[in-house]
Every structure is written in structure tokens, then in C-alpha cells.
Design a protein around this motif. Structure first.
Motif, PDB file in Angstrom:
ATOM      1  N   GLY A 181       0.779  -1.040   0.224  1.00  0.00           N
ATOM      2  CA  GLY A 181       0.131  -0.001   0.067  1.00  0.00           C
ATOM      3  C   GLY A 181       0.796   1.450  -0.088  1.00  0.00           C
ATOM      4  N   ASP A 182       0.181   2.342   0.430  1.00  0.00           N
ATOM      5  CA  ASP A 182       0.856   3.651   0.418  1.00  0.00           C
ATOM      6  C   ASP A 182       0.899   4.114   1.885  1.00  0.00           C
ATOM      7  OD1 ASP A 182       1.909   6.140   0.192  1.00  0.00           O
ATOM      8  OD2 ASP A 182       0.627   7.052  -1.239  1.00  0.00           O
ATOM      9  N   SER A 183       1.951   4.060   2.774  1.00  0.00           N
ATOM     10  CA  SER A 183       1.949   4.505   4.194  1.00  0.00           C
ATOM     11  C   SER A 183       1.946   5.884   4.354  1.00  0.00           C
ATOM     12  CB  SER A 183       3.273   3.787   4.550  1.00  0.00           C
ATOM     13  OG  SER A 183       4.549   3.947   4.202  1.00  0.00           O
ATOM     14  N   SER A 184       2.049   6.887   3.345  1.00  0.00           N
ATOM     15  CA  SER A 184       2.078   8.258   3.273  1.00  0.00           C
ATOM     16  C   SER A 184       0.494   8.527   3.493  1.00  0.00           C
ATOM     17  CB  SER A 184       2.586   8.678   2.204  1.00  0.00           C
ATOM     18  OG  SER A 184       1.798   8.755   1.097  1.00  0.00           O
ATOM     19  N   LYS A 185      -0.382   7.575   3.417  1.00  0.00           N
ATOM     20  CA  LYS A 185      -1.665   8.067   3.514  1.00  0.00           C
ATOM     21  C   LYS A 185      -2.375   7.562   4.927  1.00  0.00           C
ATOM     22  CE  LYS A 185      -2.801   7.618  -1.586  1.00  0.00           C
ATOM     23  NZ  LYS A 185      -3.650   7.167  -2.391  1.00  0.00           N
ATOM     24  N   SER A 213      -1.076   4.093  16.304  1.00  0.00           N
ATOM     25  CA  SER A 213      -1.002   4.876  17.348  1.00  0.00           C
ATOM     26  C   SER A 213      -0.061   6.235  17.145  1.00  0.00           C
ATOM     27  CB  SER A 213      -0.321   4.190  18.555  1.00  0.00           C
ATOM     28  OG  SER A 213      -0.926   2.941  18.979  1.00  0.00           O
ATOM     29  N   ALA A 214       0.902   6.095  16.300  1.00  0.00           N
ATOM     30  CA  ALA A 214       1.806   7.196  15.925  1.00  0.00           C
ATOM     31  C   ALA A 214       2.286   6.784  14.610  1.00  0.00           C
ATOM     32  CB  ALA A 214       2.726   7.408  17.216  1.00  0.00           C
ATOM     33  N   LEU A 215       2.869   8.079  14.101  1.00  0.00           N
ATOM     34  CA  LEU A 215       3.607   8.193  12.714  1.00  0.00           C
ATOM     35  C   LEU A 215       5.056   8.571  12.798  1.00  0.00           C
ATOM     36  CD1 LEU A 215       0.762   9.720  10.736  1.00  0.00           C
ATOM     37  CD2 LEU A 215       1.187   7.192  10.910  1.00  0.00           C
ATOM     38  N   ASN A 216       5.731   7.942  12.000  1.00  0.00           N
ATOM     39  CA  ASN A 216       7.309   8.217  11.886  1.00  0.00           C
ATOM     40  C   ASN A 216       8.048   8.601  13.224  1.00  0.00           C
ATOM     41  OD1 ASN A 216       9.411   9.345  10.048  1.00  0.00           O
ATOM     42  ND2 ASN A 216       8.947  11.608  10.606  1.00  0.00           N
ATOM     43  N   ARG A 217       7.648   7.476  14.057  1.00  0.00           N
ATOM     44  CA  ARG A 217       8.537   7.349  15.279  1.00  0.00           C
ATOM     45  C   ARG A 217      10.062   7.086  14.983  1.00  0.00           C
ATOM     46  NH1 ARG A 217       5.729   9.495  19.039  1.00  0.00           N
ATOM     47  NH2 ARG A 217       4.125   8.488  20.199  1.00  0.00           N
ATOM     48  N   LYS A 218      10.991   7.504  15.628  1.00  0.00           N
ATOM     49  CA  LYS A 218      12.272   7.343  15.519  1.00  0.00           C
ATOM     50  C   LYS A 218      12.963   6.587  16.654  1.00  0.00           C
ATOM     51  CE  LYS A 218      13.393  11.352  13.003  1.00  0.00           C
ATOM     52  NZ  LYS A 218      13.914  12.831  12.649  1.00  0.00           N
ATOM     53  N   GLU A 250      -3.919  -4.340   2.059  1.00  0.00           N
ATOM     54  CA  GLU A 250      -2.695  -3.662   1.672  1.00  0.00           C
ATOM     55  C   GLU A 250      -1.464  -3.707   2.823  1.00  0.00           C
ATOM     56  OE1 GLU A 250      -4.195  -0.666  -1.712  1.00  0.00           O
ATOM     57  OE2 GLU A 250      -3.786  -0.036   0.140  1.00  0.00           O
ATOM     58  N   ILE A 251      -0.336  -4.158   2.370  1.00  0.00           N
ATOM     59  CA  ILE A 251       0.719  -4.195   3.468  1.00  0.00           C
ATOM     60  C   ILE A 251       1.183  -2.604   3.660  1.00  0.00           C
ATOM     61  CG2 ILE A 251       3.041  -4.822   3.941  1.00  0.00           C
ATOM     62  CD1 ILE A 251       0.813  -7.010   3.636  1.00  0.00           C
ATOM     63  N   ILE A 252       1.033  -1.995   4.735  1.00  0.00           N
ATOM     64  CA  ILE A 252       1.521  -0.568   5.146  1.00  0.00           C
ATOM     65  C   ILE A 252       2.700  -0.862   6.076  1.00  0.00           C
ATOM     66  CG2 ILE A 252      -0.914   0.364   4.868  1.00  0.00           C
ATOM     67  CD1 ILE A 252      -1.054   0.078   7.971  1.00  0.00           C
ATOM     68  N   ILE A 274       8.151  -1.214  10.395  1.00  0.00           N
ATOM     69  CA  ILE A 274       8.768  -0.319   9.282  1.00  0.00           C
ATOM     70  C   ILE A 274       7.718   0.078   8.116  1.00  0.00           C
ATOM     71  CG2 ILE A 274      10.652  -0.422   7.539  1.00  0.00           C
ATOM     72  CD1 ILE A 274      11.992  -2.404   8.959  1.00  0.00           C
ATOM     73  N   ALA A 275       7.637   1.196   7.976  1.00  0.00           N
ATOM     74  CA  ALA A 275       6.576   1.775   7.163  1.00  0.00           C
ATOM     75  C   ALA A 275       6.994   1.229   5.587  1.00  0.00           C
ATOM     76  CB  ALA A 275       6.572   3.273   7.091  1.00  0.00           C
ATOM     77  N   ILE A 276       5.938   0.718   4.869  1.00  0.00           N
ATOM     78  CA  ILE A 276       6.367   0.036   3.599  1.00  0.00           C
ATOM     79  C   ILE A 276       6.859   1.103   2.651  1.00  0.00           C
ATOM     80  CG2 ILE A 276       4.138   0.649   2.569  1.00  0.00           C
ATOM     81  CD1 ILE A 276       6.094  -2.780   2.498  1.00  0.00           C
ATOM     82  N   ASN A 277       6.787   2.457   2.691  1.00  0.00           N
ATOM     83  CA  ASN A 277       7.201   3.346   1.889  1.00  0.00           C
ATOM     84  C   ASN A 277       8.654   3.378   1.898  1.00  0.00           C
ATOM     85  OD1 ASN A 277       4.748   3.755   0.867  1.00  0.00           O
ATOM     86  ND2 ASN A 277       4.733   5.958   1.020  1.00  0.00           N
ATOM     87  N   GLU A 278       9.056   3.227   3.186  1.00  0.00           N
ATOM     88  CA  GLU A 278      10.641   3.318   3.424  1.00  0.00           C
ATOM     89  C   GLU A 278      11.217   2.016   2.874  1.00  0.00           C
ATOM     90  OE1 GLU A 278      12.526   5.407   5.513  1.00  0.00           O
ATOM     91  OE2 GLU A 278      10.781   6.845   5.723  1.00  0.00           O
ATOM     92  N   ALA A 279      10.435   0.748   2.987  1.00  0.00           N
ATOM     93  CA  ALA A 279      11.035  -0.452   2.580  1.00  0.00           C
ATOM     94  C   ALA A 279      10.954  -0.846   1.032  1.00  0.00           C
ATOM     95  CB  ALA A 279      10.172  -1.617   3.271  1.00  0.00           C
TER      96      ALA A 279
END
Length: 392
Positions: A181-185, A213-218, A250-252, A274-279
């Protein structure tokens, strides 16, 4: 008295001279039948017009009401279907693409050590993505398909230790493949469904659900910084490498980590993927080259603590990779990296963020703290293919 006698003649009215006597106009009486007919016609037209108008108004009103009722019904059905209906559908679609992985390797005593994890079929010709730590150090990798009883031997294709991703392949064709899928959405609060094999083969194909629960955690883990999705869907040992899905199937994300902290007795409801767009781009490079080229200093490190540096903050160098730019520049274990390109380094994450903005071959100015002194160095960033040999 003489009596006058006049002769009276009957004259046709039509023969009276107009110029002499003037014109005479006659008003003809209209037929009552015609007037009645017109009245009836007018009444009929009015009645028909009223009937058509009222019929249109009624039809429009009821069609609008029916439309509203249908929309409300659809909303109710959709509401009733989410989340439980969609979870079942996702499990049916994605479940067949999630496999079990068994890593076999000898321990330090020579005994056979086995550990399990999960993977996702992303190509119908047998290509599977998983976490690198799931297959790290393996002498043998075996895969079990959800539909199969036996394990299939897998071969290693490539990996990226920085992102903790790896690709393996089994000798099989026409396999069900997952859709990325598109993890940015993704939004916080969206439905999140985890599928994997927690705790091993006994619980293969386990489906758990929660929310994003949260996005873009580091997250710093194993000397690397990961940008991940946080979810409260249950992720346990063995889920690593499994699928995190949206309600469309979809895999996110690729399930990777569960928060563990010594200051808490039990941490529940905090898992990471790991966000799928990163992968996606990483997987493309692994498929082409077997690895991902990244600019690196050539050190292993962690956040410095007071015991390391008498209160100096920065990145504590626990090891230096032989042949790297760091070794050539003179960096040594126990050094503390405190500055890169004029920017203060307080923690490991600071160093990673700066390096991401550079490319292989760049020369960067660094400052390290060693035994109470600051030392300036210039380090050339390199793509380190073999990072297993570390200068002790």
C-alpha cells in the motif's frame, strides 16, 4: 276627417339600403353546448396538470427520502462492517502470503540453535521479505507456507542491516503475493491488522488488530535509527517480519520491534513496524544488487553516558570497522563523537540525521573527545560492504 290608409309591405332585412337606414348588426347567441364543452376541457386540463405536478412532487420527495434511507443504510452497514468485517476479509486475503521462517545456526558451544520469525511473499516466484535479525547468522533458513505441511529450504538473496530488512527465496512459483500500500496516506487512529507467527509454529497465522498509534517514530535499535509506525496491535516474538495491513488488505508496514525497557515491568500495546514506503526502495536495491549502498563513518556506537565521558554528551564509539573512513582518520574505540560539520552531536540520532544528508565519497569534518581533549578529524564517507570485522 279623412282617414289615411297606408299599404304595408314586408321587406327583407337584407334589402334595406345601408346608406339610407344605417347598418344593423346582429349578435348571434353562442351555443350553450360549446360553452359547456370548453368549461369541461378547462377543468380537465387543470385537473391533469395538477395531477402531473403533484405526482412529480410526491415522486421526487419519496425518491429523495429513499435515497437518504439508502445512504443511511449503507453507512450503517459500513459501520457495522468496520472493524470486524474488514478484519476477516483482510485475514482471508493477506493470510496466505505470510509465511513462517525457521533459522538454524550453531551456538558458541556447538549446539544447534533454532529461532522463528515471519515473512511476507511479495513476488509470486517465491521472493519473501523479512527482518534481517530473523535470519542473521543462519546456517540454514527454512520456510513454511500457510497451505503447506513441510518446510521449504530458502536461499539468502540480500539484506540491509541499517533498515533491518532482508530478502530470501524459495523454489516455488504461482504463489499468492501481498499487495503493498501507500504508508504516506495512513492517519493516526486508522485500523491496523497484524498477521504473523508469534512464539513459533504453534501459533502460525495469528491475526491481531488495533490502530495506528503514531507515525514516523524514530527508534534507536542495535546501533541504527528506524523510522517506524507505532501500533497497539499485539506484536510478539515471532511476529518480526510479518505483515501490518490496512483494512483494504494492503501491506502498510513490516512488523519489526516491540518496546522493551528495563524501567517498566511490562510494556504492552506498543509495537513497531517499518513503514512500507521506507521499505520499497530498499527492497528494489536488494533485488538488483543484493544490498543497499549507504554512506557510513565506519563506527559502531551508542549514546554516551556519564560513566563513559565524565558528563560529555555525544556518540560513544564502541567499535571501528577496519578499512573504514573512521579508522583511516584515526578514530578509536572509547572516543566520543561530539561534533559533525560544526553541529553538536548529543545522541546517536543526531549523527544519523546528518549522515542521511550526505553521499558516499563526501569528506566531513568531525570532532571527537578523547581523554579530556578535543581532536579534529576529517572522515571520508564510504559504502562499507563488510561490517563484520570490528577493531576492538
Amino acid at each position: 276627417m279623412q282617414e289615411n290608409n297606408y299599404e304595408v309591405k314586408e321587406v327583407d332585412w337584407e334589402n334595406i339600403a345601408e346608406e339610407k337606414y344605417g347598418s344593423i348588426k346582429f349578435r348571434r347567441r353562442r351555443s350553450s353546448v360549446k360553452r359547456l364543452f370548453k368549461a369541461v376541457a378547462l377543468i380537465a386540463i387543470a385537473a391533469l396538470s395538477g395531477a402531473v405536478t403533484s405526482s412529480y412532487i410526491v415522486e421526487k420527495r419519496y425518491s429523495e427520502e429513499a435515497k437518504v434511507k439508502m445512504e443511511n443504510k449503507d453507512k450503517q452497514e459500513n459501520f457495522a462492517e468496520t472493524p470486524y468485517g474488514s478484519i476477516a476479509k483482510v485475514a482471508e486475503v493477506v493470510g496466505p502470503t505470510v509465511v513462517g521462517i525457521i533459522r538454524t545456526s550453531p551456538d558458541i558451544l556447538g549446539n544447534i540453535d533454532k529461532s522463528s520469525g515471519s515473512g511476507i511473499i511479495f513476488d509470486s516466484n517465491g521472493y519473501i521479505v523479512t527482518n534481517y535479525h530473523v535470519i542473521e547468522g543462519a546456517d540454514e533458513i527454512n520456510v513454511k507456507l500457510p497451505s503447506g505441511q513441510n518446510y521449504l529450504k530458502a536461499k539468502f538473496i540480500g539484506s540491509d542491516t541499517t533498515s533491518d530488512l532482508a530478502i530470501i527465496k524459495i523454489d516455488a512459483q504461482n504463489l499468492p503475493a501481498a499487495k503493498f500500500g501507500d504508508s504516506s496516506k495512513i492517519r493516526v487512529g486508522d485500523l491496523a491488522i497484524a498477521i504473523g507467527n508469534p512464539i513459533g509454529e504453534e501459533f502460525a497465522g495469528t491475526v491481531t488488530a488495533g490502530i495506528i498509534s503514531a507515525l514516523n517514530r524514530k527508534i534507536q535499535y542495535g546501533g541504527s535509527i528506524y523510522r517506524v509506525l507505532q501500533t497497539d496491535a499485539a506484536i510478539n516474538p515471532g511476529n518480526s517480519g510479518g505483515a501490518l495491513c490496512n483494512e483494504e488488505g494492503e501491506i502498510i508496514g513490516i512488523n519489526s520491534l516491540k518496546l522493551r525497557d528495563s524501567q517498566y515491568d511490562n510494556v504492552e500495546g506498543i509495537g513497531f513496524a517499518i513503514a512500507i514506503n521506507e521499505a520499497k526502495s530498499i527492497l528494489d536495491e536488494i533485488m538488483k544488487y543484493g544490498r543497499v549502498a549507504r554512506p557510513r563513518l565506519g563506527i559502531y556506537g551508542r549514546d554516551a553516558v556519564s560513566e563513559d565521558s565524565n558528563g560529555i554528551k555525544g556518540v560513544y564509539v564502541s567499535g571501528v570497522i577496519k578499512g573504514s573512513g573512521a579508522e583511516k582518520a584515526g578514530v578509536k574505540p572509547t572516543d566520543i563523537l561530539i561534533e559533525i560539520e560544526g553541529k553538536k552531536i548529543v545522541k546517536f540520532e543526531d549523527m544519523s540525521e546528518i549522515l542521511e544528508k550526505h553521499k558516499i565519497g563526501d569528506s566531513i569534518k568531525c570532532k571527537v573527545w578523547r581523554n579530556g581533549k578535543n581532536i579534529d578529524m576529517t572522515i571520508v564517507l564510504a559504502d562499507i560492504k563488510n561490517d563484520k570485522t570490528v577493531n576492538p
